[in-house]
Design a protein around this motif. Structure first.
Motif, PDB file in Angstrom:
ATOM      1  N   GLU A  90       0.865  -1.265  -0.014  1.00  0.00           N
ATOM      2  CA  GLU A  90       0.118  -0.040   0.092  1.00  0.00           C
ATOM      3  C   GLU A  90       0.819   1.339   0.105  1.00  0.00           C
ATOM      4  OE1 GLU A  90      -3.356  -0.586   0.918  1.00  0.00           O
ATOM      5  OE2 GLU A  90      -4.033   1.508   0.701  1.00  0.00           O
ATOM      6  N   LEU A  91       2.007   1.261   0.809  1.00  0.00           N
ATOM      7  CA  LEU A  91       2.654   2.347   1.091  1.00  0.00           C
ATOM      8  C   LEU A  91       3.508   2.768  -0.209  1.00  0.00           C
ATOM      9  CD1 LEU A  91       4.297   1.863   4.734  1.00  0.00           C
ATOM     10  CD2 LEU A  91       2.042   2.989   4.034  1.00  0.00           C
ATOM     11  N   THR A  92       4.093   1.621  -0.835  1.00  0.00           N
ATOM     12  CA  THR A  92       4.979   1.669  -1.931  1.00  0.00           C
ATOM     13  C   THR A  92       4.057   2.025  -3.325  1.00  0.00           C
ATOM     14  OG1 THR A  92       5.023  -0.832  -2.395  1.00  0.00           O
ATOM     15  CG2 THR A  92       7.091   0.063  -1.264  1.00  0.00           C
ATOM     16  N   SER A  93       2.857   1.701  -3.335  1.00  0.00           N
ATOM     17  CA  SER A  93       2.023   1.871  -4.399  1.00  0.00           C
ATOM     18  C   SER A  93       1.669   3.222  -4.563  1.00  0.00           C
ATOM     19  CB  SER A  93       0.684   1.243  -4.310  1.00  0.00           C
ATOM     20  OG  SER A  93       0.348   0.266  -4.943  1.00  0.00           O
ATOM     21  N   PHE A  94       1.608   4.114  -3.234  1.00  0.00           N
ATOM     22  CA  PHE A  94       1.209   5.558  -3.207  1.00  0.00           C
ATOM     23  C   PHE A  94       2.475   6.366  -3.410  1.00  0.00           C
ATOM     24  CE2 PHE A  94       0.098   9.204  -0.715  1.00  0.00           C
ATOM     25  CZ  PHE A  94      -1.372   9.360  -1.006  1.00  0.00           C
ATOM     26  N   ALA A  95       3.681   5.734  -2.906  1.00  0.00           N
ATOM     27  CA  ALA A  95       5.007   6.348  -3.454  1.00  0.00           C
ATOM     28  C   ALA A  95       5.265   6.312  -4.922  1.00  0.00           C
ATOM     29  CB  ALA A  95       6.089   5.686  -2.550  1.00  0.00           C
ATOM     30  N   ALA A  96       4.980   5.178  -5.387  1.00  0.00           N
ATOM     31  CA  ALA A  96       5.301   4.988  -6.935  1.00  0.00           C
ATOM     32  C   ALA A  96       4.480   5.842  -7.805  1.00  0.00           C
ATOM     33  CB  ALA A  96       5.350   3.776  -7.195  1.00  0.00           C
ATOM     34  N   ALA A  97       3.043   5.986  -7.110  1.00  0.00           N
ATOM     35  CA  ALA A  97       2.333   6.830  -8.035  1.00  0.00           C
ATOM     36  C   ALA A  97       2.587   8.193  -7.734  1.00  0.00           C
ATOM     37  CB  ALA A  97       0.728   6.668  -7.402  1.00  0.00           C
ATOM     38  N   ASP A  98       2.886   8.832  -6.770  1.00  0.00           N
ATOM     39  CA  ASP A  98       3.678   9.967  -6.541  1.00  0.00           C
ATOM     40  C   ASP A  98       4.842  10.418  -7.404  1.00  0.00           C
ATOM     41  OD1 ASP A  98       3.524  12.576  -5.176  1.00  0.00           O
ATOM     42  OD2 ASP A  98       5.030  11.763  -3.760  1.00  0.00           O
ATOM     43  N   VAL A  99       5.734   9.595  -7.675  1.00  0.00           N
ATOM     44  CA  VAL A  99       6.762   9.516  -8.453  1.00  0.00           C
ATOM     45  C   VAL A  99       6.391   9.671  -9.816  1.00  0.00           C
ATOM     46  CG1 VAL A  99       8.894   8.547  -9.547  1.00  0.00           C
ATOM     47  CG2 VAL A  99       8.534   8.172  -7.267  1.00  0.00           C
ATOM     48  N   ILE A 100       5.495   9.239 -10.460  1.00  0.00           N
ATOM     49  CA  ILE A 100       4.974   9.141 -11.619  1.00  0.00           C
ATOM     50  C   ILE A 100       4.135  10.425 -12.050  1.00  0.00           C
ATOM     51  CG2 ILE A 100       3.139   8.368 -13.374  1.00  0.00           C
ATOM     52  CD1 ILE A 100       5.733   6.888 -13.268  1.00  0.00           C
ATOM     53  N   PHE A 101       3.556  10.968 -11.075  1.00  0.00           N
ATOM     54  CA  PHE A 101       2.801  12.169 -11.166  1.00  0.00           C
ATOM     55  C   PHE A 101       3.663  13.287 -11.172  1.00  0.00           C
ATOM     56  CE2 PHE A 101      -1.304   9.774 -10.306  1.00  0.00           C
ATOM     57  CZ  PHE A 101      -2.011  10.248 -11.458  1.00  0.00           C
ATOM     58  N   ARG A 102       4.659  13.325 -10.312  1.00  0.00           N
ATOM     59  CA  ARG A 102       5.411  14.612 -10.148  1.00  0.00           C
ATOM     60  C   ARG A 102       6.502  14.663 -11.411  1.00  0.00           C
ATOM     61  NH1 ARG A 102       6.663  16.524  -4.322  1.00  0.00           N
ATOM     62  NH2 ARG A 102       5.375  15.337  -3.220  1.00  0.00           N
ATOM     63  N   THR A 103       6.898  13.521 -11.950  1.00  0.00           N
ATOM     64  CA  THR A 103       7.972  13.390 -13.047  1.00  0.00           C
ATOM     65  C   THR A 103       7.059  13.645 -14.467  1.00  0.00           C
ATOM     66  OG1 THR A 103       7.417  11.001 -13.203  1.00  0.00           O
ATOM     67  CG2 THR A 103       9.710  11.917 -11.791  1.00  0.00           C
ATOM     68  N   LEU A 104       5.834  13.115 -14.477  1.00  0.00           N
ATOM     69  CA  LEU A 104       5.144  13.430 -15.839  1.00  0.00           C
ATOM     70  C   LEU A 104       4.495  14.765 -15.703  1.00  0.00           C
ATOM     71  CD1 LEU A 104       4.820  11.517 -18.220  1.00  0.00           C
ATOM     72  CD2 LEU A 104       2.819  10.461 -17.129  1.00  0.00           C
ATOM     73  N   PHE A 105       3.905  14.977 -14.677  1.00  0.00           N
ATOM     74  CA  PHE A 105       3.033  16.263 -14.823  1.00  0.00           C
ATOM     75  C   PHE A 105       3.280  17.432 -13.745  1.00  0.00           C
ATOM     76  CE2 PHE A 105       0.097  13.530 -17.226  1.00  0.00           C
ATOM     77  CZ  PHE A 105      -0.202  14.510 -18.226  1.00  0.00           C
ATOM     78  N   SER A 106       4.433  17.364 -13.091  1.00  0.00           N
ATOM     79  CA  SER A 106       4.909  18.099 -12.035  1.00  0.00           C
ATOM     80  C   SER A 106       3.869  18.378 -10.909  1.00  0.00           C
ATOM     81  CB  SER A 106       5.327  19.566 -12.809  1.00  0.00           C
ATOM     82  OG  SER A 106       6.081  19.374 -13.599  1.00  0.00           O
ATOM     83  N   ILE A 107       3.033  17.285 -10.543  1.00  0.00           N
ATOM     84  CA  ILE A 107       1.965  17.518  -9.685  1.00  0.00           C
ATOM     85  C   ILE A 107       2.150  16.380  -8.483  1.00  0.00           C
ATOM     86  CG2 ILE A 107       0.148  18.800 -10.726  1.00  0.00           C
ATOM     87  CD1 ILE A 107      -1.204  16.148 -11.223  1.00  0.00           C
ATOM     88  N   PRO A 108       2.081  16.637  -7.157  1.00  0.00           N
ATOM     89  CA  PRO A 108       2.104  15.506  -6.380  1.00  0.00           C
ATOM     90  C   PRO A 108       0.751  14.713  -6.268  1.00  0.00           C
ATOM     91  CG  PRO A 108       1.544  17.637  -5.107  1.00  0.00           C
ATOM     92  CD  PRO A 108       1.839  17.842  -6.528  1.00  0.00           C
ATOM     93  N   ILE A 109       1.057  13.547  -5.557  1.00  0.00           N
ATOM     94  CA  ILE A 109      -0.492  12.607  -5.387  1.00  0.00           C
ATOM     95  C   ILE A 109      -1.308  13.250  -4.807  1.00  0.00           C
ATOM     96  CG2 ILE A 109       0.775  11.458  -3.556  1.00  0.00           C
ATOM     97  CD1 ILE A 109      -1.054   9.612  -6.097  1.00  0.00           C
ATOM     98  N   GLU A 110      -1.016  14.169  -4.036  1.00  0.00           N
ATOM     99  CA  GLU A 110      -2.075  15.036  -3.020  1.00  0.00           C
ATOM    100  C   GLU A 110      -3.041  15.771  -4.045  1.00  0.00           C
ATOM    101  OE1 GLU A 110       1.197  15.174  -2.092  1.00  0.00           O
ATOM    102  OE2 GLU A 110       0.758  13.758  -0.260  1.00  0.00           O
ATOM    103  N   ASP A 111      -2.678  15.995  -5.388  1.00  0.00           N
ATOM    104  CA  ASP A 111      -3.368  16.788  -6.038  1.00  0.00           C
ATOM    105  C   ASP A 111      -4.791  16.283  -6.568  1.00  0.00           C
ATOM    106  OD1 ASP A 111      -3.333  19.021  -8.871  1.00  0.00           O
ATOM    107  OD2 ASP A 111      -4.117  16.833  -9.264  1.00  0.00           O
ATOM    108  N   ARG A 112      -5.808  17.023  -6.873  1.00  0.00           N
ATOM    109  CA  ARG A 112      -7.330  16.401  -6.809  1.00  0.00           C
ATOM    110  C   ARG A 112      -7.292  15.515  -7.825  1.00  0.00           C
ATOM    111  NH1 ARG A 112     -10.876  17.603 -10.507  1.00  0.00           N
ATOM    112  NH2 ARG A 112      -9.740  19.327 -11.425  1.00  0.00           N
ATOM    113  N   ILE A 113      -6.683  15.614  -9.037  1.00  0.00           N
ATOM    114  CA  ILE A 113      -6.842  14.722 -10.346  1.00  0.00           C
ATOM    115  C   ILE A 113      -5.825  13.635 -10.028  1.00  0.00           C
ATOM    116  CG2 ILE A 113      -6.608  14.218 -12.731  1.00  0.00           C
ATOM    117  CD1 ILE A 113      -7.217  17.047 -13.321  1.00  0.00           C
ATOM    118  N   ALA A 114      -4.469  13.776  -9.440  1.00  0.00           N
ATOM    119  CA  ALA A 114      -3.820  12.598  -9.113  1.00  0.00           C
ATOM    120  C   ALA A 114      -4.447  11.716  -8.257  1.00  0.00           C
ATOM    121  CB  ALA A 114      -2.464  13.084  -8.708  1.00  0.00           C
ATOM    122  N   GLN A 115      -5.041  12.185  -7.208  1.00  0.00           N
ATOM    123  CA  GLN A 115      -5.793  11.303  -6.135  1.00  0.00           C
ATOM    124  C   GLN A 115      -6.895  10.494  -6.888  1.00  0.00           C
ATOM    125  OE1 GLN A 115      -6.191  10.820  -2.877  1.00  0.00           O
ATOM    126  NE2 GLN A 115      -4.428  12.081  -2.091  1.00  0.00           N
TER     127      GLN A 115
END
Ligand code: HEM
Length: 450
Positions: free
Chosen positions: A138-163
């Protein structure tokens, strides 16, 4: 101490039993002999598949003659509603064009540019981590999703659409949990392949969200206000052959696969690596000591110092390859090991079995990150280690993942200690290799300075 390995099935079972086991989990449905066979044939009234484990044959299919062994249409059966015409599913000229536009974004130099975003995601993952017994997939899924959103779209996982994308993806997997079953089972026509209404609805809502992100980025590119990240790079790269760039629709297909292929796989690899480190605390301490190099701050050069972390991550990719099997279709009549393979037959390449092949690897089921410096390890790295596949269809994100994995791992063990609990994980093949009931570890803040 041998890391967890799934049970094997008895040598001889009825077809019905085999199909039932197969539906439950591809890994435990196989007999032990696949770990020592060069090739195996699965013969049923409906389909014929060949698993190949002989390194020279794997190279024929992936490296030497990939056009004669394209991806089977069926691979995408479970994923097409979500991925549309993404690079993961296409073949021929469409696929070649897509790779010409995508590949430059993942080249070495760009990885350096992406590093600060990965670093920020690692820091956020460390800040989120608390003490106690926790399920780490669960923790690594969240972290890896965060990596993708930050590197691809410059947004953190906390962003509304990323969430929203993250949680919709989870629903999608619940409704469509087995990736490759349809790919293995060729015909008969009546085999149910229809997607549930829920699967289609979830796929649609994910695509609506990704379209929103992509359209907003198109507008920023036009205005000259777009951040310099992977999405901008891909959307502004013209095909060198035709001068065309991706349309919004094509880009949505690619974003969907980057998100899926990029976060599920890395999350699986990171979670298994943490489990291995909990099983082997001496290695964990070595990595924690090496990770002091991170204290100097965010600088890409630190990666050259995280060598043990890389070796451990590589060993985890060997033992638990996130993509356990790949399927191709033979286009021409072939003869492999004196067996005639007809056009249309499924050719299965199994990193899972190749990576633990008893005739190729020393100590195949053991955890030994020092193996990469041995003769056998070097030889096997060339011939029998394909966690990212190989040849022209090799994973686009391989270099990216080999920075992300060791970096996040080092950041986590620099700050925390991971210990096993009484719950031993059992590997099963979902979309990626996961544990049947999660991976539970006791996490505590690392107080010593070892
Ligand atoms: C540990 C992490 C990863 C592993 C083990 C992994 C593994 C793989 C494998 C085995 C394939 C080939 C599948 C097949 O041929 O059937 C693949 C394809 C692909 N991967 Fe990865 N991957 C990882 C991370 C990533 C990341 C981070 C990204 C992007 C950000 C990514 C994007 C892709 C794409 C776009 C393809 C399709 C390439 C093509 O068919 O031309 N992957 N990956």
């Amino acid at each position: 101490m041998i890391p967890p390995k799934p049970p094997v099935r008895p040598e001889k079972v009825s077809l019905l039993t085999y199909l039932r086991l197969f539906r439950q989990d591809i890994l435990s449905a196989q007999p032990a002999k696949l770990y020592r066979a060069w090739m195996a044939e699965f013969r049923t009234p409906f389909f014929r598949s060949y698993m190949i484990n002989q390194p020279s044959l794997v190279k024929t299919v992936l490296n030497a003659r990939p056009r004669d062994f394209p991806k089977s249409d069926r691979i995408g059966a479970g994923l097409r509603p979500l991925l549309g015409n993404s690079v993961f599913l296409t073949n021929g000229a469409t696929w070649e064009r897509q790779r010409r536009i995508i590949d430059p974004a993942f080249e070495g130099g760009r990885l350096r540019d992406t590093f600060p975003a990965m670093w920020a995601a690692g820091q956020a993952a460390t800040a989120r981590m608390g003490d106690g017994v926790q399920e780490v997939e669960e923790l690594t899924s969240f972290a890896a999703a965060d990596v993708i959103f930050r590197t691809l779209f410059s947004i953190p996982i906390e962003d509304r659409i990323a969430q929203a994308v993250f949680s919709e993806f989870r629903d999608y997997q619940r409704t469509q949990p087995i990736l490759n079953l349809a790919a293995f089972v060729k015909g008969p026509k009546w085999m149910p392949r229809l997607f549930s209404k829920r699967t289609k609805e979830t796929a649609h809502s994910i695509r609506v969200l990704i379209t929103e992100l992509t359209e907003a980025r198109m507008a920023q590119i036009k205005d000259g206000t777009a951040p310099d990240d992977l999405a901008t790079k891909i959307m502004t790269t013209a095909d060198p052959d035709t001068g065309e760039t991706f349309t919004t629709e094509e880009m949505v297909d690619q974003v969907a696969i980057f998100f899926l292929a990029g976060h599920e796989t890395s999350a699986s690899a990171l979670a298994w690596t943490l489990y291995l480190l909990a099983m082997f605390p001496d290695w964990q301490d070595k990595l924690a000591a090496e990770a002091k190099a991170l204290d100097a701050g965010c600088d890409f050069k630190v990666m050259s110092k995280l060598r043990l972390s890389r070796d451990v991550f590589r060993e985890a990719l060997r033992l638990y390859p996130p993509v356990p099997m790949m399927v191709r279709e033979s286009k021409c009549p072939e003869n492999f090991r004196d067996r005639a393979i007809k056009p249309g037959a499924q050719v299965v390449i199994s990193p899972w079995h190749l990576h633990r092949h008893t005739r190729l690897w020393d100590n195949p089921d053991g955890f030994d990150p020092t193996r990469w410096a041995t003769e056998n390890g070097k030889q096997c790295m060339r011939d029998a280690f394909i966690p990212f596949s190989s040849g022209p269809r090799v994973c686009t994100g391989a270099g990216f993942a080999m920075v992300e994995g060791p970096l996040l791992l080092s950041m986590l063990v620099r700050n925390f200690r991971f210990e096993t609990t009484e719950r031993t994980p059992v590997p099963v093949a979902h979309l990626t290799v996961r544990s049947k009931d999660g991976i539970w570890l006791k996490i505590s803040k690392r107080t010593d300075d070892a």
